[in-house]
Design an enzyme around this catalytic site. Structure first.
Site, mmCIF file in Angstrom:
data_model
loop_
_atom_site.group_PDB
_atom_site.id
_atom_site.type_symbol
_atom_site.label_atom_id
_atom_site.label_comp_id
_atom_site.label_asym_id
_atom_site.label_seq_id
_atom_site.Cartn_x
_atom_site.Cartn_y
_atom_site.Cartn_z
ATOM 1 N N GLU A 169 46.889 53.385 57.120
ATOM 2 C CA GLU A 169 45.871 52.911 58.053
ATOM 3 C C GLU A 169 45.879 53.738 59.336
ATOM 4 O O GLU A 169 44.840 54.146 59.839
ATOM 5 C CB GLU A 169 46.110 51.431 58.392
ATOM 6 C CG GLU A 169 45.856 50.472 57.239
ATOM 7 C CD GLU A 169 44.385 50.280 56.965
ATOM 8 O OE1 GLU A 169 43.571 50.380 57.899
ATOM 9 O OE2 GLU A 169 44.040 50.025 55.785
ATOM 10 N N ASP B 189 31.492 52.283 59.988
ATOM 11 C CA ASP B 189 31.378 51.913 58.580
ATOM 12 C C ASP B 189 30.448 50.706 58.400
ATOM 13 O O ASP B 189 30.457 50.055 57.366
ATOM 14 C CB ASP B 189 32.750 51.601 57.992
ATOM 15 C CG ASP B 189 33.461 50.458 58.722
ATOM 16 O OD1 ASP B 189 32.940 49.991 59.765
ATOM 17 O OD2 ASP B 189 34.537 50.035 58.258
#
Length: 365
Positions: free
Chosen positions: A143, A161
Site C-alpha cells: 500500500e 480512482d
C-alpha cells in the site's frame, strides 16, 4: 640486591609484555571504535522514505536507497533514484548526501497499539499485538512501500480512482462513481463516538476534525479544498480517539467479515485471517468475482488449511495484477508475501520478524 633466577625473570618479562600488548590492543580498538563513531556521526540520518503514491511539494525531503533527496517542485510517482540531479537539471528531485537508516530498537509489537485497541483486537479476533503488527506490516508494504504502518493514521490522498479521498491505515474512502458504499462516513461517525459524543454522527466527526462536508446519498462530499482537507486529516495522526475509531471501522468493514469466512471453514491462524483481510481491503470484501468472496468461491472445499490456502493464493494471483487492483507486478508480490510465509510455516505470525522482513524485501513499481 640478589639476582633473580632466569626462570622467574622470563615470567616477569612475559607478563609485562602481555600487559603491554593488551594495553596497545585496547588502545587500537578504542581508536577504531572512536573513528567509526565519528564516521557514523558525519553520515546524515535518512529522511522519511519516498512513497510511490504520495504527493510531494517543493522542498519536501525524502530518502531512497540510502540517499537523501529534496523535491525541486511538485512531484508524484517519480522515483528519486531515476529522476534526480543537480538543481540546474530540471529533474523533480535534487540528490543529496548518503544517509544512514536509524537502527531499529527491539521490536515491541504491543507498543504500536493503545491498551484499549489491544484489548479490542484480542477480544474480537483472538489475535494479539504481535500478530496484528505483522499483519499490518504485510498489508502496508504494497500500500505504502513501508513496514512502518503506524505512520499512516493521518494519511489522506485523492488517488484519482473515482473513490473520493483515501484515508488512514486501511484506506477508508469518502466515495465516488467507483465506490458507492464508502466506509469514510462510518469512520467519521466512529471518531465522534470515540471522542465521547452521546449521539455520534458523521457531521459530529467532521466537526471534531475541523473538516467540512455533507452526505450526498451514500457519498461524503468534502467541501474543504484538497490541501486543507489533507492537513486536517494529517493533524489527527496522533489523536487517540481517531486511532481507536480507525480500528473499530477497520474491524466492522473488513476484519469481521474476513474472520467469519476463516472460522466457518475451521481456520483460525493469523496468516489466514491476515490474508483474507488483505484481500478484502485490496479488492473488496463481497460482491463480484474479484472480491474476497469471489476468490474464496473458486478456492475449493478442502478442510486442510494449508491445502485450501495454497489454492486461495493461486486463485488470487490470477487477478491481482490488473489496473483495477494493482500495478504489475505489485499484485503478485503482494500475494507472494503471504504464500511464502505459509511455505515457511509461519502461520501464527509469532517470532516471525525476520521472515516478515524477508518476504517484504521487494521493490514496488
Amino acid at each position: 640486591m640478589p639476582n633473580l633466577p632466569m626462570k622467574k625473570i622470563s615470567k616477569a618479562l612475559l607478563l609485562s609484555c602481555g600487559l603491554l600488548a593488551l594495553s596497545l590492543n585496547a588502545g587500537a580498538h578504542g581508536l577504531a571504535a572512536g573513528s567509526q563513531a565519528r564516521l557514523d556521526a558525519r553520515i546524515a540520518p535518512c529522511d522519511a522514505a519516498w512513497t510511490v503514491g504520495a504527493v510531494y511539494s517543493a522542498g519536501s525531503k525524502v530518502s531512497y536507497g540510502g540517499v537523501n533527496y529534496s523535491a525541486a517542485y511538485w512531484t508524484q510517482g517519480n522515483n528519486p533514484a531515476g529522476s534526480s540531479g543537480a538543481s540546474a537539471t530540471a529533474q523533480p528531485w535534487i540528490s543529496g548526501a548518503s544517509c544512514q537508516q536509524a537502527k531499529a530498537a527491539a521490536n515491541d509489537h504491543d507498543a504500536n497499539f493503545s491498551p484499549a485497541t489491544l484489548q479490542f483486537l484480542k477480544t474480537n479476533t483472538g489475535l494479539d499485538g504481535e500478530q496484528w503488527d505483522n499483519i499490518m506490516k504485510l498489508i502496508n508494504k504494497p500500500e505504502q512501500d513501508s513496514l512502518n504502518w503506524t505512520k499512516y493514521y493521518g494519511y489522506c490522498e485523492n488517488i484519482n480512482d473515482d473513490r473520493g479521498y483515501t484515508i488512514g491505515i486501511f484506506g477508508a474512502t469518502t466515495g465516488g462513481p467507483n465506490d458507492e458504499g464508502p466506509d469514510g462516513p462510518a469512520l467519521f461517525k466512529e471518531f465522534d463516538a470515540a471522542s465521547g459524543a452521546a449521539n455520534p454522527s458523521i457531521a459530529g466527526g467532521l466537526a471534531r476534525a475541523g473538516a467540512h462536508g455533507n452526505m450526498q446519498g451514500s457519498i461524503l462530499k468534502i467541501t474543504d479544498s484538497k490541501t486543507d482537507f489533507y492537513k486536517k486529516i494529517e493533524a489527527l495522526q496522533n489523536n487517540p480517539a481517531w486511532r481507536e475509531a480507525m480500528w473499530h471501522t477497520f474491524y466492522n468493514v473488513y476484519i469481521k467479515y474476513s474472520l467469519q469466512q476463516a472460522r466457518q471453514r475451521g481456520f483460525t491462524s493469523a496468516l489466514t485471517i491476515g490474508s483474507f483481510v488483505d484481500t478484502a481491503l485490496n479488492q473488496g470484501a463481497s460482491g463480484d468475482s474479484g472480491t474476497l468472496e469471489g476468490v474464496l468461491s473458486r478456492s475449493g472445499k478442502s478442510t486442510d488449511e494449508k491445502t485450501f490456502m495454497t489454492s486461495f493464493y493461486a486463485q488470487r494471483s490470477k487477478i491481482v495484477d490488473t489496473n483495477q487492483y494493482n500495478q504489475p507486478p505489485n499484485g503478485k508480490n503482494r500475494v507472494k508475501e503471504w504464500s511464502t510465509l505459509l511455505g515457511l510455516g509461519e502461520t501464527d505470525l509469532k517470532n516471525a520478524d525476520a521472515d516478515v522482513v524477508k518476504v517484504t524485501n521487494w521493490t514496488m513499481k
